[in-house]
Design a protein around this motif. Structure first.
Motif, PDB file in Angstrom:
ATOM      1  N   GLY A 174       0.785  -1.194  -0.020  1.00 47.78           N
ATOM      2  CA  GLY A 174       0.106  -0.104  -0.068  1.00 47.78           C
ATOM      3  C   GLY A 174       0.637   1.329   0.101  1.00 47.78           C
ATOM      4  N   LEU A 175       2.195   1.180  -0.118  1.00 50.44           N
ATOM      5  CA  LEU A 175       2.947   2.234   0.004  1.00 50.44           C
ATOM      6  C   LEU A 175       3.329   2.965  -1.432  1.00 50.44           C
ATOM      7  CD1 LEU A 175       5.723   0.778   2.592  1.00 50.44           C
ATOM      8  CD2 LEU A 175       4.027   2.712   3.054  1.00 50.44           C
ATOM      9  N   ALA A 176       3.301   4.059  -1.751  1.00 51.21           N
ATOM     10  CA  ALA A 176       3.930   4.905  -2.962  1.00 51.21           C
ATOM     11  C   ALA A 176       5.098   4.415  -3.413  1.00 51.21           C
ATOM     12  CB  ALA A 176       3.534   6.221  -2.844  1.00 51.21           C
ATOM     13  N   THR A 177       5.538   4.199  -4.582  1.00 49.51           N
ATOM     14  CA  THR A 177       6.787   3.710  -5.139  1.00 49.51           C
ATOM     15  C   THR A 177       7.003   4.817  -6.190  1.00 49.51           C
ATOM     16  OG1 THR A 177       5.689   2.190  -6.385  1.00 49.51           O
ATOM     17  CG2 THR A 177       6.664   1.546  -4.411  1.00 49.51           C
ATOM     18  N   ARG A 178       8.335   4.980  -6.550  1.00 48.91           N
ATOM     19  CA  ARG A 178       8.983   5.522  -7.677  1.00 48.91           C
ATOM     20  C   ARG A 178      10.038   4.802  -8.167  1.00 48.91           C
ATOM     21  NH1 ARG A 178      11.736  11.370  -7.219  1.00 48.91           N
ATOM     22  NH2 ARG A 178       9.964  11.605  -5.659  1.00 48.91           N
ATOM     23  N   VAL A 179      10.190   4.579  -9.529  1.00 45.34           N
ATOM     24  CA  VAL A 179      11.379   3.982  -9.981  1.00 45.34           C
ATOM     25  C   VAL A 179      12.391   5.074 -10.354  1.00 45.34           C
ATOM     26  CG1 VAL A 179      12.150   2.760 -12.082  1.00 45.34           C
ATOM     27  CG2 VAL A 179       9.801   2.189 -11.246  1.00 45.34           C
ATOM     28  N   ASN A 180      13.730   4.796  -9.938  1.00 44.17           N
ATOM     29  CA  ASN A 180      14.672   5.614 -10.037  1.00 44.17           C
ATOM     30  C   ASN A 180      14.919   5.791 -11.549  1.00 44.17           C
ATOM     31  OD1 ASN A 180      17.011   7.099  -9.379  1.00 44.17           O
ATOM     32  ND2 ASN A 180      18.275   5.447  -9.358  1.00 44.17           N
ATOM     33  N   ASP A 181      14.943   7.290 -11.794  1.00 41.17           N
ATOM     34  CA  ASP A 181      15.257   7.791 -13.366  1.00 41.17           C
ATOM     35  C   ASP A 181      16.469   8.392 -13.431  1.00 41.17           C
ATOM     36  OD1 ASP A 181      14.676  10.158 -11.860  1.00 41.17           O
ATOM     37  OD2 ASP A 181      12.845  10.486 -13.373  1.00 41.17           O
ATOM     38  N   ASP A 182      17.405   8.493 -12.152  1.00 40.35           N
ATOM     39  CA  ASP A 182      18.465   9.230 -12.101  1.00 40.35           C
ATOM     40  C   ASP A 182      19.857   8.312 -12.011  1.00 40.35           C
ATOM     41  OD1 ASP A 182      20.696  10.790 -11.693  1.00 40.35           O
ATOM     42  OD2 ASP A 182      19.973  11.912 -10.131  1.00 40.35           O
ATOM     43  N   PRO A 183      20.313   8.069 -13.083  1.00 41.72           N
ATOM     44  CA  PRO A 183      21.747   7.201 -13.041  1.00 41.72           C
ATOM     45  C   PRO A 183      22.849   7.497 -12.282  1.00 41.72           C
ATOM     46  CG  PRO A 183      21.534   8.181 -15.273  1.00 41.72           C
ATOM     47  CD  PRO A 183      20.279   8.554 -14.442  1.00 41.72           C
ATOM     48  N   ASP A 184      22.700   8.997 -11.937  1.00 39.11           N
ATOM     49  CA  ASP A 184      23.828   9.424 -10.942  1.00 39.11           C
ATOM     50  C   ASP A 184      23.375   9.470  -9.602  1.00 39.11           C
ATOM     51  OD1 ASP A 184      25.818   9.584 -13.154  1.00 39.11           O
ATOM     52  OD2 ASP A 184      24.486  11.264 -13.878  1.00 39.11           O
ATOM     53  N   ARG A 185      22.045   8.986  -9.343  1.00 43.80           N
ATOM     54  CA  ARG A 185      21.410   9.116  -7.717  1.00 43.80           C
ATOM     55  C   ARG A 185      22.590   8.398  -6.892  1.00 43.80           C
ATOM     56  NH1 ARG A 185      16.696  10.415  -6.298  1.00 43.80           N
ATOM     57  NH2 ARG A 185      15.808   9.707  -8.059  1.00 43.80           N
TER      58      ARG A 185
END
Length: 147
Positions: free
Chosen positions: A81-92
């Motif tokens: 039930g938690l919000a997610t985001r896919v990493n779009d920053d290869p330099d993160r």
């Protein structure tokens, strides 16, 4: 005695916890299956993820190719039930956002990692190396690493 790593505004890595996906959050009991995200949660994993997310920034890391990250994110959201985001920053280098789980294949800075394949290193290679050599089969009498 282990040191407590309290979150600190001047240390971004202290604010996050990294959690491995396969065999730590999700049971992989039918093998790779071309990368399908099919398994059920490991018992206790979802409750633990929710608890961690209530107190720290959390990212889920996986060795899976980026094309599977959306499926991993959907799995995490569906089960927790938690919000997610896919990493779009290869330099993160860090993840410090609370309230949203990041899915990535990068080893970001973290206060700690939770992983089924991890070997804890506490500063003593004489104790750690035998564990690693056993895990990869170098302790066999014939000295050959299994295929």
């Amino acid at each position: 005695m282990r040191r407590v790593i309290a979150p600190s505004p001047d240390s971004p890595s202290s604010q996050a916890v990294g959690v491995d996906f396969d065999e730590t959050l999700m049971l992989v009991d039918r093998g790779w299956m071309d990368g399908q995200v099919y398994g059920e949660p490991i018992p206790g994993a979802i409750e633990a993820l929710r608890l961690l997310a209530a107190h720290r920034a959390v990212f889920v890391y996986t060795a899976r190719h980026r094309r599977f990250h959306e499926a991993v994110a959907r799995w995490v959201t569906r089960h927790s039930g938690l919000a997610t985001r896919v990493n779009d920053d290869p330099d993160r280098a860090y993840w410090t956002e609370r309230g949203e789980i990041l899915v990535t294949n990068l080893k970001l800075g973290a206060a700690c990692y939770i992983c089924d394949k991890a070997v804890h290193f506490d500063g003593d290679w004489t104790g750690t190396l035998p564990i690693v050599t056993r895990a990869i089969g170098l302790d066999r009498a014939d000295g050959r690493v299994p295929a």
